[in-house]
Scaffold this active site. Structure first.
Site, PDB file in Angstrom:
ATOM      1  N   CYS A   1      23.077  19.298  32.319  1.00 15.94           N
ATOM      2  CA  CYS A   1      24.133  19.029  31.336  1.00 15.94           C
ATOM      3  C   CYS A   1      23.561  19.349  29.960  1.00 15.94           C
ATOM      4  O   CYS A   1      22.577  20.063  29.858  1.00 15.94           O
ATOM      5  CB  CYS A   1      24.636  17.587  31.432  1.00 15.94           C
ATOM      6  SG  CYS A   1      23.415  16.384  30.913  1.00 15.94           S
TER       7      CYS A   1
ATOM      8  N   CYS B   1      30.612  12.741  16.474  1.00  8.71           N
ATOM      9  CA  CYS B   1      30.974  14.109  16.105  1.00  8.71           C
ATOM     10  C   CYS B   1      30.093  15.106  16.853  1.00  8.71           C
ATOM     11  O   CYS B   1      30.533  16.194  17.209  1.00  8.71           O
ATOM     12  CB  CYS B   1      30.818  14.321  14.603  1.00  8.71           C
ATOM     13  SG  CYS B   1      31.995  13.352  13.637  1.00  8.71           S
TER      14      CYS B   1
END
Ligand SMILES: [Zn+2]
Lengths: 99, 467
Positions: free
Chosen positions: B425, B250
């Site tokens: 990132c 999640c």
């Protein structure tokens, strides 16, 4: 024959995020009648656009993928040998782990 | 400024201590109320004893032991012909364990406490975090940073002080699972990772407990009951673990808050059906929920497999074997949803956030590529970074070369002293993959920023939004 092929649980990401595919598939590789085995190789060639290893392992689906033919686990219908009929619905769904 | 800062920290301290006091007082009130209720139940109600001794007392019914309070509280259950006194009595005498007090566990626990399961256990070792509160609805802001089990137990007691709530503030391991599970009739798997799911299923097989399993991610959810009435266990369905790259979290892929809410609520429902003995629990079938299209699909899944390593004919799973089983090794992933920390590159292909910041401040000519997916880039990004998602990066050579040429200093012009190429990132894993790819694409000097934007927020700019 006309089939509906659906991907879920994240597998749709391997086919440009399209979940439902209405397709026409003929018997594959000298099969007289289309089976799941033939359909799997057709799906790999025609629907899976990236990371095929996230879909297949060896000659079957990778661990963690459930295959449903007309809402029924393919283990109950003969796995790769499952014969397919006109208008069948085949669902490939990756098991989820989130919570 | 300094005096303001001092005032603020004093106020924050006072808020914290007042909150702690309030929690103590709340807990004492709840305990006393529960005590009072016990007394009322054993002596008849306090009021009627004192004021009206002449009133005819209701005969205690021979078929059940529901107290007057319980009859009133659960009356809408008792009024259901299919549920009634028998269903409620069974529920009051049952115990349910919820493993995980997160997105699935939150609604499950609220309903289990409210509906009168006699004894509810909660296992969780995490703390409440703001970025989980959109789905972990049992927790309130006051509990941020505090253990989820304490928050969840408190919420359950506020709803129904007559339920016995036991909180296990520990991670589930093979060393404690058997002992904890053995105290409960039904187990709910509300965890978020693969090794936990195998461990919980195996433990249920070893102890012969029904397992209500739910999962949710993105806009999809799945629900089934394992190890019940000849149905399959988790291993019957998934004999081999999935590749780790197929296990989305999640915290990476996102999840619409209400989706685990739906599945967790259905988990409570299945647990209630099993515990009360009413209805048809969802075993050998699986419910697939797609919130995007609004579809719920019920599919038939295989029965128990005779060859299953856990529940099959030749199973080696005894309590001792279970306790020695290494679930992290078996699934090749950790017993928590924590993201992995890769280390793919040599040190000279890497640069820390602080070093990168110095280069920016020193006006070093460079190009910064952000390889996160585009919808991440839209949330927040570093100034002057170029969005080039990792998937598809291999086709962007011309753009990268053009950007490097443009960034190159005008005078001097030596090709060896051209602009540098950096890659960032979110956490510093994909940036390493990208740098490896860039090296192969003909950019041998590309470097990744260690730890990504999360480290940037920690080490350089505390105001950089975390997500
Ligand atoms: Zn099994």
């Amino acid at each position: 024959m006309k089939l509906t092929i659906e991907f879920g649980g994240g597998l749709e990401l391997l086919c440009n995020s399209v979940k439902v595919h209405n397709v026409k598939v003929d018997p594959q590789d000298g099969e007289e009648k289309l089976t799941m085995k033939g359909l799997l190789s057709w799906v790999c060639k025609n629907l899976i656009k990236e990371r095929p290893e996230m879909f297949m392992k060896g000659d079957t689906v990778r661990p963690g993928v459930l295959v449903l033919v007309n809402d029924c686990d393919w283990e109950l219908s003969g796995q790769l040998e499952t014969p397919l009929e006109e208008k069948d619905v085949v669902v490939f769904i990756s098991t989820l782990h989130g919570g | 400024m300094e005096s303001n800062g001092g005032d603020a920290s004093q106020i924050l301290g006072e808020i914290e201590s007042l909150k702690a006091e309030r929690k103590d007082i709340d807990d004492r009130i709840l305990a006393l109320e529960a005590q009072l209720r016990e007394i009322s139940i054993t002596n008849g109600t306090v009021k009627s004893d004192a004021s009206s001794p002449s009133v005819l007392k209701a005969a205690s019914h021979p078929n059940h032991q529901l107290s007057p309070d319980a009859i009133y509280r659960y009356s809408r259950h008792l009024l259901l012909p299919s549920f009634g006194v028998q269903g409620q009595s069974n529920l009051l005498n049952s115990s349910v364990l919820v493993v995980g007090a997160g997105g699935l566990g939150s609604p499950a626990l609220l309903y289990l406490a409210a509906c009168g399961v006699g004894h509810v256990g909660i296992v969780d070792h995490d703390v409440v975090e703001l970025n989980n509160m959109h789905r972990q609805i049992i927790h309130t802001e006051a509990y941020i940073g505090l253990p989820k089990v304490e928050s969840a137990a408190h919420a359950c007691r506020l709803i129904n002080s007559t339920v016995k709530i036991v909180a296990y503030k520990e991670a589930l391991h093979t060393s404690n699972a058997l002992e904890i599970f053995s105290k409960y009739d039904v187990i709910i798997d509300a965890t978020d990772n693969v090794p936990s799911r195998y461990m919980i299923s195996d433990c249920c097989v070893v102890l012969g407990k029904p397992l209500v399993s739910g999962a949710a991610l993105g806009l999809e959810g799945q629900l089934t009951v394992y190890n019940y009435k000849g149905g399959p266990c988790y291993r019957c369905l998934f004999p081999s673990p999935p590749p780790t790259t197929a296990c989305q979290r999640c915290s990476d892929s996102g999840v619409l808050g209400v989706v685990p809410g739906v599945i967790g609520t259905l988990q409570a429902l299945e647990a209630i059906k099993i515990a009360s003995g009413i209805g048809e629990p969802l075993f050998a079938r699986m419910l697939l929920f797609d919130a995007f299209s609004g579809s719920i699909r019920m599919v038939k899944i295989r029965g128990k497999s005779l060859r299953c390593e856990a529940c099959g004919e030749k199973s080696a799973f005894t309590p001792a074997y279970f306790q020695e089983f290494d679930y992290e090794k078996f699934t090749n992933s950790p017993l928590s949803a924590a993201p992995p920390k890769l280390n793919l590159l040599p040190p000279d292909s890497r640069i820390s956030c602080k070093e990168y910041n110095e280069k920016v401040l020193g006006n070093e000519p460079h190009v910064l590529i952000d390889v996160r997916p585009a919808h991440h880039f839209n949330i927040v990004s570093l100034p002057n970074s170029l969005s080039m998602p990792l998937s598809g990066l291999e086709t962007r050579s011309p753009e990268i070369s053009a950007a490097l040429n443009e960034a190159q200093p005008q005078e001097g012009g030596g090709s060896s002293s051209g602009a540098h190429l950096y890659v960032v990132c979110r956490r510093g894993n994909d940036s390493q993959r990208a740098v490896r790819l860039l090296h192969n694409m003909g950019f041998p000097a590309a470097k990744d920023i260690v730890g990504g934007l999360e480290s940037w927020a920690r080490e350089v700019d505390p105001n950089f939004p975390a997500y």
